[in-house]
Design a protein around this motif. Structure first.
Motif, PDB file in Angstrom:
ATOM      1  N   LEU A   1     -76.496  86.671   2.297  1.00 12.28           N
ATOM      2  CA  LEU A   1     -76.463  88.017   2.859  1.00 12.28           C
ATOM      3  C   LEU A   1     -76.264  89.098   1.790  1.00 12.28           C
ATOM      4  CD1 LEU A   1     -74.493  87.654   6.228  1.00 12.28           C
ATOM      5  CD2 LEU A   1     -76.896  88.279   5.904  1.00 12.28           C
ATOM      6  N   ALA A   2     -75.394  88.844   0.826  1.00 11.10           N
ATOM      7  CA  ALA A   2     -75.150  89.845  -0.217  1.00 11.10           C
ATOM      8  C   ALA A   2     -76.429  90.102  -1.012  1.00 11.10           C
ATOM      9  CB  ALA A   2     -74.021  89.391  -1.137  1.00 11.10           C
ATOM     10  N   TRP A   3     -77.159  89.030  -1.340  1.00 13.04           N
ATOM     11  CA  TRP A   3     -78.413  89.169  -2.080  1.00 13.04           C
ATOM     12  C   TRP A   3     -79.454  89.903  -1.238  1.00 13.04           C
ATOM     13  CZ3 TRP A   3     -83.393  87.333  -1.169  1.00 13.04           C
ATOM     14  CH2 TRP A   3     -84.301  87.478  -2.226  1.00 13.04           C
ATOM     15  N   ILE A   4     -79.527  89.570   0.046  1.00 21.05           N
ATOM     16  CA  ILE A   4     -80.492  90.220   0.943  1.00 21.05           C
ATOM     17  C   ILE A   4     -80.223  91.719   1.009  1.00 21.05           C
ATOM     18  CG2 ILE A   4     -81.215  90.454   3.348  1.00 21.05           C
ATOM     19  CD1 ILE A   4     -80.734  87.396   3.608  1.00 21.05           C
ATOM     20  N   ARG A   5     -78.981  92.104   1.175  1.00 24.28           N
ATOM     21  CA  ARG A   5     -78.638  93.527   1.257  1.00 24.28           C
ATOM     22  C   ARG A   5     -78.984  94.242  -0.048  1.00 24.28           C
ATOM     23  NH1 ARG A   5     -78.690  94.125   6.505  1.00 24.28           N
ATOM     24  NH2 ARG A   5     -76.908  93.241   7.623  1.00 24.28           N
ATOM     25  N   SER A   6     -78.735  93.582  -1.164  1.00 25.55           N
ATOM     26  CA  SER A   6     -79.063  94.165  -2.464  1.00 25.55           C
ATOM     27  C   SER A   6     -80.566  94.390  -2.597  1.00 25.55           C
ATOM     28  CB  SER A   6     -78.566  93.247  -3.587  1.00 25.55           C
ATOM     29  OG  SER A   6     -79.002  93.696  -4.842  1.00 25.55           O
ATOM     30  N   GLN A   7     -81.370  93.397  -2.193  1.00 19.87           N
ATOM     31  CA  GLN A   7     -82.819  93.527  -2.271  1.00 19.87           C
ATOM     32  C   GLN A   7     -83.337  94.617  -1.343  1.00 19.87           C
ATOM     33  OE1 GLN A   7     -82.826  91.613  -5.222  1.00 19.87           O
ATOM     34  NE2 GLN A   7     -84.932  91.529  -4.518  1.00 19.87           N
ATOM     35  N   GLN A   8     -82.751  94.723  -0.160  1.00 19.93           N
ATOM     36  CA  GLN A   8     -83.171  95.761   0.779  1.00 19.93           C
ATOM     37  C   GLN A   8     -82.901  97.153   0.226  1.00 19.93           C
ATOM     38  OE1 GLN A   8     -80.995  94.430   4.273  1.00 19.93           O
ATOM     39  NE2 GLN A   8     -82.868  93.594   5.188  1.00 19.93           N
ATOM     40  N   ARG A   9     -81.756  97.331  -0.424  1.00 20.18           N
ATOM     41  CA  ARG A   9     -81.444  98.627  -1.023  1.00 20.18           C
ATOM     42  C   ARG A   9     -82.445  98.969  -2.126  1.00 20.18           C
ATOM     43  NH1 ARG A   9     -76.095  96.748  -0.346  1.00 20.18           N
ATOM     44  NH2 ARG A   9     -76.014  96.019  -2.506  1.00 20.18           N
ATOM     45  N   LYS A  10     -82.794  97.978  -2.948  1.00 22.53           N
ATOM     46  CA  LYS A  10     -83.757  98.216  -4.026  1.00 22.53           C
ATOM     47  C   LYS A  10     -85.117  98.634  -3.478  1.00 22.53           C
ATOM     48  CE  LYS A  10     -81.727  94.958  -7.344  1.00 22.53           C
ATOM     49  NZ  LYS A  10     -81.921  93.662  -8.059  1.00 22.53           N
ATOM     50  N   LEU A  11     -85.566  97.938  -2.423  1.00 24.98           N
ATOM     51  CA  LEU A  11     -86.865  98.257  -1.846  1.00 24.98           C
ATOM     52  C   LEU A  11     -86.887  99.658  -1.251  1.00 24.98           C
ATOM     53  CD1 LEU A  11     -87.797  94.910  -0.062  1.00 24.98           C
ATOM     54  CD2 LEU A  11     -88.906  95.891  -2.062  1.00 24.98           C
TER      55      LEU A  11
END
Length: 238
Positions: free
Chosen positions: A54-64
């Protein structure tokens, strides 16, 4: 058949495939989550896997969501286009002959038949970009395959909406995004090495990171550089 994992505010679409490992993707533009999973893997096991990421997913979503995007290309004279990170001004000419693309120090010259629509200009230019990548890849493979001790079965260059590249370790197939021709050359080399390393380690685990660091110590800097550059404007329909 597709399943959907409902994790409160997060929904992950699950697709079953004939693969050995789970592949987790966060897709532009808004960060849609997609999981490719082995056909026999239980949904509860996948749920735990996604929760752990989940932490990685949230980080990737913010970048996108924060990533700069190109304005839509209209294929007009003096419009900016790029090759290997360098900016060129588009110059369109019309001739009753086969389409052609050429470069001068400052201009990208596109010749098309009279009456060609912008969609045709885009098609011709995309094919030219694809060939630019194809022309460079053999030398990169000749450099990196012996160093890594791997061999790609086939390399495809194609327009990709959601990734710069991909690897299918089971088949040895590697796919590269046509748009890499627009980025600095070191970005393409990073992606080629990244996908070749997946032939040794299919996932993005610590072993993958350690192999990348051993052979391409600046790989994280190159990844940040590539991901900070504007990406193609797309009609993001699924």
């Amino acid at each position: 058949m597709r399943d959907v994992l409902d994790l409160g505010e997060l929904h992950a679409e699950v697709t079953r495939k004939a693969i050995k490992h789970v592949h987790l993707s966060v897709l532009p533009p808004a960060g849609k989550v997609r999981v490719a999973a082995p056909q026999s893997m239980e949904l509860d096991t996948l749920r735990l896997f996604v929760i752990s990421k989940l932490a990685w997913i949230r980080s990737q979503q913010r970048k996108l969501q924060n990533q700069e995007r190109e304005t839509p290309r209209e294929f007009l004279n003096k419009e900016s286009h790029y090759l290997w990170g360098k900016r060129y001004l588009l110059e369109i000419s019309f001739a009753d002959a086969a389409p052609a693309v050429s470069l001068t120090p400052r201009k990208l010259q596109l010749q098309v038949r009279p009456g060609s629509a912008p969609a045709r200009c885009e098609e011709v230019l995309d094919a030219w970009y694809r060939q630019q990548v194809r022309d460079v890849v053999p030398a990169l493979l000749a450099k990196w395959e012996p160093l890594l001790g791997v061999k790609a079965a086939r390399v495809f260059v194609q327009r990709m909406k959601t990734k710069w590249g991909s690897c299918t370790p089971e088949s040895g197939y590697i796919r590269l995004n046509t748009d890499l021709a627009k980025k600095p050359p070191e970005c393409l080399e990073y992606i080629v090495v990244h996908e070749l390393v997946h032939l040794l380690e299919p996932t993005h685990n610590e072993r993958f990171a350690s192999i990348m660091a051993m052979y391409l110590p600046q790989w994280q800097h190159l990844r940040r550089q590539l991901n900070s550059l504007p990406v193609r404007h797309e009609d993001w329909s699924y």
